[in-house]
Design an enzyme around this catalytic site. Structure first.
Site, PDB file in Angstrom:
ATOM      1  CD  GLU A   1      -3.342  -2.305   3.388  1.00 13.10           C
ATOM      2  OE1 GLU A   1      -4.079  -3.264   3.721  1.00 13.10           O
ATOM      3  OE2 GLU A   1      -3.491  -1.152   3.807  1.00 13.10           O
TER       4      GLU A   1
ATOM      5  CE  LYS B   1      -3.405  18.434  11.735  1.00 13.55           C
ATOM      6  NZ  LYS B   1      -2.223  19.271  11.548  1.00 13.55           N
TER       7      LYS B   1
ATOM      8  CG  ASP C   1      -2.702  17.795   8.026  1.00 14.59           C
ATOM      9  OD1 ASP C   1      -1.946  16.821   8.164  1.00 14.59           O
ATOM     10  OD2 ASP C   1      -2.731  18.754   8.818  1.00 14.59           O
TER      11      ASP C   1
ATOM     12  CG  HIS D   1      -3.955  -9.178   2.492  1.00 16.76           C
ATOM     13  ND1 HIS D   1      -3.287  -7.980   2.556  1.00 16.76           N
ATOM     14  CD2 HIS D   1      -5.263  -8.904   2.720  1.00 16.76           C
ATOM     15  CE1 HIS D   1      -4.155  -7.012   2.834  1.00 16.76           C
ATOM     16  NE2 HIS D   1      -5.357  -7.550   2.940  1.00 16.76           N
TER      17      HIS D   1
END
Length: 571
Positions: A250, A382, A458, A556
């Site tokens: 990004e 998670k 993770d 951006h």
């Protein structure tokens, strides 16, 4: 049967040759009978060894629970000890000698290495009679296991690819059969392209150590994905400077975090506090009645019983230490949430191992307990869950900084009052209207994900690790800004999993948290969690300033919308 022969020492008749092979067949039969007998004897001693070990462990556990000294033994325990030692000596002698002989003799016996690749191995087998030197060529006798090893060892890659495509060789077994992880990945890659009929040429294969992921990180690899790593910093946190690696695709993310680091640095740095350090695992067990489930709940929450359970739990690891237990009932089902410190490891496997030991121990006092699953989602791993937001999971960290008003104006291009108001409307009120769970921030998950990828964490645990509430308020009559981020469940480790890979290990080394801290176990993982919180603080500060100043879209468009002709650049 047509038997051709070549006499080396003299003439040997076909009749004598056949007699020789008949003798060998009888000898082979006798050897087979002896082998079966040894097999049965070995099985008997194995059964004795493990059954006696189980009996002794069961007895010792009862003694520990009842307070009986371990050196006080009964006749049955003496017999059991003697049986254990005897069977252990037999097994060690039998298998140990066999292992040593195989290691010593292996370099001198390579039956599947054949230099002449043109020999038709499917039809002929060359055998030499050691007694008279006769070499006889006989029809090949089928043997399943050696033939499979030979086929994989001698076949070229094209034949292996065809066998994978046809399903004769499972794709997942290539590494174990070939003994070459890179070659296995290349063969699997080609087979995949033929099966799906599409190319994956843009996915690189070269330049990666496939041995490092075997049995640890990723199964059935066909290449690796390139994600660029940028550096934000220096981040001045608790009096030390850190250059933070961020792996992302990004645009603006690294630049924005870097701007926040600059503003914090000029203001004198940020400070962090570690509130909690505990990984969780919550099995679900079922009883015949809700009353029995409640009995176990009260048993687990009793302080005396907790001390005994802690001893059982802590035996599973050098670093895992049980800190607390929280129970929840749903009818006949009991959810037991174990909280445990795990040293420098993220610790999921460590906690699961300790929990299994406790469940085995509880089965003696609660034989009607049915373990439905080692994880019952009360952990909660998670998944966005209120239990993690309230009680925390992994490392719970709060990080803060005070910025002077002139720095807010010069570096961040906005005003203190505008930032405070925007934070209240966006991060607090807006998130409440959206029904957010742990999402009272601008983009904490952006920074968490980028650092997770760079340091081998993770990435799926970004879900709860990004729980964050960002607070801003003005100080000194509105002149200065106090900003803080509170993150209750940052789940990180510096050993195990992806942290062992070369690239991720290098990023951890850059931060000074590579591997385990020998002097103070757990210090590296805790430090990494505070660095992540400090980086989130910088990212929150910069993005909120960009939104407040109306620069978000402009930045951006400048940094995240390249107009370059990639084909010309690459050429």
């Amino acid at each position: 049967m047509d038997i051709r022969k070549r006499n080396i020492r003299g003439d040997v008749s076909v009749k004598e040759t056949m007699k020789s092979h008949k003798y060998r067949a009888q000898k082979s039969k006798n050897v087979d009978i002896v082998s079966r007998s040894i097999y049965l004897i070995n099985g008997l001693f194995l059964a004795i060894f493990f059954s006696v070990m189980y009996y002794l462990l069961h007895r010792w556990r009862e003694k520990i629970r009842n307070g009986t000294p371990l050196h006080v033994v009964t006749l049955s325990e003496i017999i059991a000890l003697a049986s254990l030692i005897g069977s252990g000596v037999y097994l060690l002698g039998f298998f140990g000698i066999d292992f040593v002989q195989s290691v010593v003799s292996w370099p001198n016996h390579e039956p599947w290495v054949v230099e002449d690749s043109k020999v038709d191995h499917d039809k002929l087998l060359i055998e030499q009679d050691s007694r008279d030197g006769t070499v006889v060529t006989l029809p090949h006798v089928e043997q399943s296991t050696p033939l499979l090893v030979f086929a994989v060892a001698s076949a070229n890659d094209e034949e292996l690819i065809a066998q994978v495509v046809s399903g004769k060789i499972p794709s997942y077994s290539l590494e174990s059969k070939l003994g070459d992880c890179k070659r296995a990945a290349a063969i699997r890659r080609q087979a995949l392209q033929r099966i799906v009929g599409r190319s994956i040429e843009g996915l690189p294969l070269e330049g990666f150590d496939y041995e490092s992921i075997l049995g640890q990180c990723c199964e059935m690899p066909v290449g690796y994905v390139q994600i660029p790593v940028g550096i934000a910093g220096p981040l001045l946190l608790d009096g030390r400077e850190y250059y933070v690696p961020m792996s992302t695709t990004e645009g603006c993310l690294v630049a924005s975090t870097n701007r926040g680091c600059k503003a914090i640095y000029i203001s004198g740095g940020a400070t962090s506090t570690l509130l909690r350090d505990r990984m969780t695992r919550a099995p679900v067990v079922r009883f015949p009645s809700a009353r029995r489930a409640a009995d176990l709940k009260f048993f687990m929450e009793d302080q005396i019983n907790f001390e005994t359970i802690s001893v059982v739990f802590n035996k599973s690891s050098r670093f895992g230490r049980l800190q607390g237990i929280k129970c929840a009932i749903a009818g006949k089902n009991l959810y037991i949430r174990f909280n445990c410190s795990t040293g420098d490891a993220m610790g999921m496997n460590m906690v699961s191992k300790g929990v299994q030991n406790v469940l085995d121990y509880l089965q003696n006092d609660f034989p009607d307990m049915d373990v439905m699953g080692i994880s019952g989602n009360f952990c909660s791993d998670k998944k966005a869950a209120a239990v993690n937001w309230i009680d925390g999971r992994g490392k719970s960290v709060v990080c803060e900084a005070i910025l002077k008003g002139d720095i807010v104006k010069k570096v961040l291009k906005t005003e203190v009052a505008a930032l405070v108001e925007l934070n209240m409307l966006k991060n607090l009120t807006g998130s409440a209207i959206a029904g957010a769970l742990g999402g009272f921030n601008a983009h904490a998950s952006n920074i968490v994900s980028a650092i997770f990828l760079a340091t081998g964490q993770d990435p799926a645990q970004n879900v709860e690790s990004s729980h964050c509430i960002t607070m801003m308020e003005s100080l000194n009559n509105g002149e200065d800004l106090h900003i803080s981020v509170t993150m209750p469940s940052i789940e990180v480790g510096t050993v195990g999993g992806g942290t062992q890979l070369a690239s991720q290990s290098a990023c951890l080394n850059l931060l000074g948290v590579k591997g385990a801290c020998k002097g103070a176990p757990g210090s590296h993982a805790r430090l990494l969690s505070t660095i992540i919180a400090g980086s989130v603080l910088a990212g929150e500060l910069s993005l909120m300033s960009a939104i407040s100043a109306g620069q978000l879209v402009k930045s951006h468009m400048k940094y995240n919308r390249s107009s370059k002709d990639v084909t010309k650049v690459s050429s």
